[in-house]
Enzyme design. Structure first.
Site, short mmCIF file in Angstrom:
data_model
loop_
_atom_site.label_atom_id
_atom_site.label_comp_id
_atom_site.label_asym_id
_atom_site.label_seq_id
_atom_site.Cartn_x
_atom_site.Cartn_y
_atom_site.Cartn_z
N ASN A 28 0.85 -1.18 0.00
CA ASN A 28 0.00 0.00 0.00
C ASN A 28 0.89 1.23 0.00
OD1 ASN A 28 -2.45 1.57 0.42
ND2 ASN A 28 -1.78 1.86 2.53
N HIS A 52 1.00 5.10 1.31
CA HIS A 52 0.31 5.94 2.29
C HIS A 52 1.00 7.30 2.33
CE1 HIS A 52 -2.34 6.72 5.65
NE2 HIS A 52 -1.32 7.27 6.26
N SER A 109 5.02 6.67 2.49
CA SER A 109 5.50 5.33 2.83
C SER A 109 4.90 4.32 1.87
CB SER A 109 5.06 4.95 4.25
OG SER A 109 5.45 5.93 5.19
N ASP A 133 -2.67 0.42 8.05
CA ASP A 133 -1.43 1.16 7.82
C ASP A 133 -0.33 0.74 8.78
OD1 ASP A 133 -2.68 2.60 5.76
OD2 ASP A 133 -3.47 4.07 7.17
C1 GAR Z 1 -2.68 8.91 -2.49
O1 GAR Z 1 -2.07 10.05 -1.95
C2 GAR Z 1 -2.51 7.74 -1.54
O2 GAR Z 1 -1.32 7.79 -0.81
C3 GAR Z 1 -3.68 7.94 -0.63
O3 GAR Z 1 -4.73 8.32 -1.49
C4 GAR Z 1 -4.19 9.08 -2.58
C5 GAR Z 1 -4.78 8.54 -3.86
O4 GAR Z 1 -4.49 9.35 -4.94
N1 GAR Z 1 -3.97 6.75 0.11
C6 GAR Z 1 -4.39 6.75 1.38
O5 GAR Z 1 -4.60 7.76 2.02
C7 GAR Z 1 -4.61 5.36 1.97
N2 GAR Z 1 -4.81 5.43 3.37
P1 GAR Z 1 -4.72 8.84 -6.43
O6 GAR Z 1 -6.12 8.27 -6.49
O7 GAR Z 1 -4.59 10.06 -7.27
O8 GAR Z 1 -3.67 7.80 -6.73
#
Ligand code: GAR
Length: 185
Positions: free
Chosen positions: A103, A105, A132, A141
């Site tokens: 994942n 994060h 991360s 997480d």
């Molecule tokens: C990303 O910043 C990812 O790290 C986060 O969602 C965003 C998705 O962006 N994920 C989390 O917060 C998971 N807990 P995207 O749809 O443009 O790839």
């Protein structure tokens, strides 16, 4: 060529980045799976002929029944690795105990686990923001960190510029981590 399945819930900028940089070059994106029928990433995957599976979590009456369907769908592609890229669902061990997944994060874990990590990190007194890539475990997480990167907050940093720096780091680090892991398999 090794296979991956990508899980996403939103805009899918990480999904698109993985498709553009790695798909049919370093690996095959066998499918992109989302829990949200209106996720922006759906069109991005389809534009590259990557199969999209929509499993709307609102159609399931328990977390477990959604997870069983998700697991079954993932397993139908027999992926070498599952990549969660903006997948906004808390998963039960039905999924987490049965797949090999990483994942991304948007914080320097263990800081700012869970939702709204970018906002929490931006508004915190921490001098740095970062991202991360970690193994997925049953703890939200909480799996082992594979790689991290960070930047120092600018004095005039806005939430928009902070978010863009986070995305830029994600778009660099996540594909690198995927390639490294698949090489070791
Ligand atoms: C990303 O910043 C990812 O790290 C986060 O969602 C965003 C998705 O962006 N994920 C989390 O917060 C998971 N807990 P995207 O749809 O443009 O790839």
């Amino acid at each position: 060529m090794k296979n991956i399945v990508i899980l996403f819930s939103g805009e899918g900028s990480n999904l698109l980045n993985i498709i553009e940089t790695l798909h049919l070059k370093e690996l095959q994106v066998a499918a992109a799976i989302t829990n949200r029928p209106n996720a922006g990433g759906i069109a991005k995957a389809k534009a590259h002929q990557v199969p999209v599976e929509i499993i709307d979590h609102t159609n399931f009456n328990s977390r477990e029944s959604f997870d069983e369907k998700l697991l079954q769908t993932i397993e139908s592609y027999a992926p070498d690795l599952v990549v969660m890229a903006g997948f906004m669902r808390i998963l039960t061990p039905i999924v987490t105990d049965n797949i090999n997944a990483i994942n991304v994060h948007p914080s320097l874990l263990p800081l700012f686990k869970g939702g709204k990590a970018i906002e929490k990190s931006f508004h915190s007194s921490e001098l740095k923001g970062g991202i991360s890539v970690h193994w997925v475990s049953s703890e939200l997480d909480g799996g082992e960190v594979i790689t991290q990167d960070s930047f120092v907050k600018a004095e005039d940093e806005s939430l928009e510029s902070f978010t863009q720096k986070i995305r830029n780091l994600e778009h660099k680090l996540l594909p690198e981590a995927i390639i490294q892991i698949l090489k070791e398999r």
